[in-house]
Design a protein around this motif. Sequence first.
Motif, mmCIF file in Angstrom:
data_model
loop_
_atom_site.group_PDB
_atom_site.id
_atom_site.type_symbol
_atom_site.label_atom_id
_atom_site.label_comp_id
_atom_site.label_asym_id
_atom_site.label_seq_id
_atom_site.Cartn_x
_atom_site.Cartn_y
_atom_site.Cartn_z
ATOM 1 N N GLY A 92 -29.985 33.593 50.417
ATOM 2 C CA GLY A 92 -29.553 34.590 49.448
ATOM 3 C C GLY A 92 -29.466 35.959 50.099
ATOM 4 N N ASN A 93 -28.666 36.799 49.492
ATOM 5 C CA ASN A 93 -28.482 38.151 50.041
ATOM 6 C C ASN A 93 -29.726 38.999 49.837
ATOM 7 N N GLY A 94 -29.976 39.869 50.795
ATOM 8 C CA GLY A 94 -31.073 40.815 50.673
ATOM 9 C C GLY A 94 -32.394 40.342 51.227
ATOM 10 N N VAL A 95 -32.522 39.082 51.602
ATOM 11 C CA VAL A 95 -33.784 38.609 52.175
ATOM 12 C C VAL A 95 -33.946 39.177 53.578
ATOM 13 N N VAL A 96 -32.915 39.008 54.404
ATOM 14 C CA VAL A 96 -32.902 39.574 55.757
ATOM 15 C C VAL A 96 -31.714 40.510 55.830
ATOM 16 N N THR A 97 -31.976 41.800 56.057
ATOM 17 C CA THR A 97 -30.898 42.785 56.125
ATOM 18 C C THR A 97 -30.594 43.225 57.548
ATOM 19 N N GLY A 98 -31.512 43.021 58.461
ATOM 20 C CA GLY A 98 -31.290 43.408 59.849
ATOM 21 C C GLY A 98 -32.142 42.567 60.777
ATOM 22 N N MET A 99 -31.785 42.615 62.061
ATOM 23 C CA MET A 99 -32.529 41.842 63.044
ATOM 24 C C MET A 99 -32.892 42.736 64.226
ATOM 25 N N ARG A 100 -34.072 42.537 64.743
ATOM 26 C CA ARG A 100 -34.522 43.184 65.972
ATOM 27 C C ARG A 100 -34.826 42.057 66.949
ATOM 28 N N ILE A 101 -34.106 42.032 68.057
ATOM 29 C CA ILE A 101 -34.204 40.920 68.992
ATOM 30 C C ILE A 101 -34.868 41.405 70.276
ATOM 31 N N HIS A 102 -35.915 40.695 70.694
ATOM 32 C CA HIS A 102 -36.656 41.025 71.907
ATOM 33 C C HIS A 102 -36.511 39.898 72.906
ATOM 34 N N GLY A 103 -36.457 40.272 74.168
ATOM 35 C CA GLY A 103 -36.470 39.290 75.245
ATOM 36 C C GLY A 103 -37.908 38.949 75.594
ATOM 37 N N PRO A 104 -38.080 38.189 76.661
ATOM 38 C CA PRO A 104 -39.446 37.847 77.060
ATOM 39 C C PRO A 104 -40.173 39.092 77.554
ATOM 40 N N SER A 105 -41.446 39.141 77.309
ATOM 41 C CA SER A 105 -42.207 40.313 77.742
ATOM 42 C C SER A 105 -42.670 40.109 79.180
ATOM 43 N N ALA A 106 -42.577 41.166 79.988
ATOM 44 C CA ALA A 106 -42.990 41.114 81.388
ATOM 45 C C ALA A 106 -44.504 41.201 81.458
ATOM 46 N N PRO A 107 -45.103 40.667 82.509
ATOM 47 C CA PRO A 107 -46.557 40.765 82.621
ATOM 48 C C PRO A 107 -46.976 42.214 82.812
#
Length: 168
Positions: A134-149
């Motif tokens: 349904g609309n409005g549940v997820v309005t945006g995305m923040r995408i992260h890559g793998p974290s470096a040590p």
Amino acid sequence: MARAALDAARARRAERGGDSRGATRRTVRRGDPGDGARRRRRSWSGAGSDDRDPQPLGRVASRLSAQRGWAPKLANGSVFGRWAELVGPEVAEHATPTALRDGELTVQADSTAWATQLRLLQRQLLAKIAAGLGNGVVTGMRIHGPSAPSWRRGPRHVSGRGPRDTYG
């Protein structure tokens, strides 16, 4: 003594118009307004559907969540539970949702290449999620890559080149 009390109660009941067993039979006609003191007996629900009929568990749960205001939180939780179904098995294999706050979904990718690919597919992923939940549940995305040590260990840290300057 108990027998005498029971016999006295039965006698009083018989004087008021009951039968010998102590039960009264009262008929209430449909449409008879009555005086309010008489109550209509419950009847069978009949052929049509009624609230008293057995209900499927899913329908009862959805009605309860709507009445209590749990529907938005359940929709947020279903993003995590149905992730592979919503975005597809290939994307779900390389990316996992980590948080959902205020409509913004945080996704952790396996590699930087997949993080870049997900950033390019962000609109399509948002459309798939909106179609599934349904609309409005997820309005945006923040995408992260793998974290470096991280080379930072402990509460105190001295800025500098790190472990590279200790080998010489």
